[in-house]
Design an enzyme around this catalytic site. Structure first.
Site, mmCIF file in Angstrom:
data_model
loop_
_atom_site.group_PDB
_atom_site.id
_atom_site.type_symbol
_atom_site.label_atom_id
_atom_site.label_comp_id
_atom_site.label_asym_id
_atom_site.label_seq_id
_atom_site.Cartn_x
_atom_site.Cartn_y
_atom_site.Cartn_z
ATOM 1 N N LYS A 102 0.825 -1.210 0.000
ATOM 2 C CA LYS A 102 0.000 0.000 0.000
ATOM 3 C C LYS A 102 0.859 1.260 0.000
ATOM 4 O O LYS A 102 0.417 2.313 -0.482
ATOM 5 C CB LYS A 102 -0.985 -0.019 1.170
ATOM 6 C CG LYS A 102 -0.347 -0.035 2.563
ATOM 7 C CD LYS A 102 -0.026 1.362 3.083
ATOM 8 C CE LYS A 102 0.786 1.275 4.348
ATOM 9 N NZ LYS A 102 1.198 2.631 4.836
ATOM 10 N N THR A 152 -3.580 5.809 3.723
ATOM 11 C CA THR A 152 -2.351 6.422 3.226
ATOM 12 C C THR A 152 -2.505 7.087 1.868
ATOM 13 O O THR A 152 -1.675 7.920 1.489
ATOM 14 C CB THR A 152 -1.209 5.391 3.162
ATOM 15 O OG1 THR A 152 -1.660 4.247 2.438
ATOM 16 C CG2 THR A 152 -0.788 4.960 4.541
#
Length: 318
Positions: free
Chosen positions: A183, A240
């Site tokens: 990620k 994020t």
């Protein structure tokens, strides 16, 4: 069950602050001067100045003292973890080692639990990962994370959970660590999209296709799909890719805008993108976004060329 946090960055400090609600915690930093500052001020002004260290958090630069605890949280940069484990393997033997880093080691291609297993085969390896910012944890804001271990970890789950830090168990540490590592790469790409002014619709598309990339590689390597769809994968991806608190997102944003980024800030996604590109090629997994992030980070391609390359890929079914 006593606990020590090895690594006094922002995340390690935040974990020490919140876990002190459950009992004494030792916080270790390798820099003796930094330790002296924290002992004097009861704060980590270098990494997390907003958080006061509770009385039952002891700060030390002595690795012998820190590793007396049976449970050690490894809160150090991913690219430093392998060297640390090798150097201190004897004193880490038989411990429960909980990795709190996200990434893939450039030298070995292993994730955190893989490094632990290789260097400390007698230790119990686990990983704590998911959507979390250090400042939120230290402030006591509600946070949920994944604690993954191949062995039973109910007792560990209970020790590391607090009234505001809720942990969910998993028996898929590989999937949990891959979600946390991959990620970061997509978060850089999301930052590039916003920094380059390509818009929120483009970011949403990139996140979706990025999640598809994450899942393809993780499943090929033996992870479980439900792990990637959980906190350590999809949950962390959402956080994020949408917040400027993420260092990976901020790095990508600067890259997209053609601006300089603080070279002293650790951006794990840069090394991970490089490692993932090599790994994906070896495994025959198509990962165009990760490949572009690696090229952009090394300035081998421009943002406009990267966008054009992705948009001109052959049309296909979703």
């Amino acid at each position: 069950m006593t606990v020590a946090v090895l690594g006094a960055g922002a995340f390690g400090t935040a974990l020490a602050v919140t876990l002190a609600q459950n009992g004494p915690v030792t916080l270790w930093a390798r820099d003796a001067a930094h330790v002296a500052e924290m002992q004097a001020s009861r704060r980590n002004d270098r990494r997390l100045p907003m958080a006061e260290l509770p009385e039952n958090v002891s700060v030390t630069a002595e690795i012998e003292a820190a590793t007396q605890a049976p449970v050690l949280l490894l809160a150090m940069p991913m690219q430093q973890m392998g060297g640390f484990l090798t150097a201190h393997a004897a004193r880490l033997a038989g411990k429960t080692l909980v990795a709190c880093s996200k990434g893939i080691d450039l030298t070995t291609g292993r994730g955190p639990t893989g490094l632990i297993a290789a260097a400390c085969p007698d230790a119990t390896a686990a990983i704590l990962t998911g959507p979390s910012f250090a400042a939120d944890i230290a402030r006591g804001l509600p946070t949920a994370l994944t604690l993954a271990c191949t062995e039973d970890c109910e007792a560990l789950q209970a020790r590391l959970s607090t009234p505001t830090l809720r942990l969910y168990r998993s028996t898929d540490p590989l999937g949990a660590e891959l979600g946390g590592a991959l990620k970061n790469v997509i978060a850089i790409a999301a930052g590039v999209v916003i920094g380059a002014g390509l818009g929120d619709s483009a970011r949403a598309a990139l996140m979706t296709r990025g999640f598809a990339e994450m899942s393809r590689l993780a499943l090929r390597l033996g992870a479980r799909a439900e792990t990637l769809a959980g906190l350590s994968g999809f949950g962390d991806l959402v956080l994020t890719c949408t917040s400027a608190q993420s260092r990976n997102f901020r790095f990508g944003q600067a890259l997209g805008a053609g601006e300089e980024f603080d070279p002293t800030t650790t951006v794990e996604g840069v090394a991970t993108a490089k490692a993932v590109s090599v790994l994906a090629q070896k495994r025959g997994v198509e990962m165009p976004i990760a490949t572009m992030v690696a090229a952009l980070s090394e300035h081998r391609i421009t943002v406009s060329d990267a966008a054009q390359a992705l948009l001109s890929r052959p049309l296909k079914e979703e």
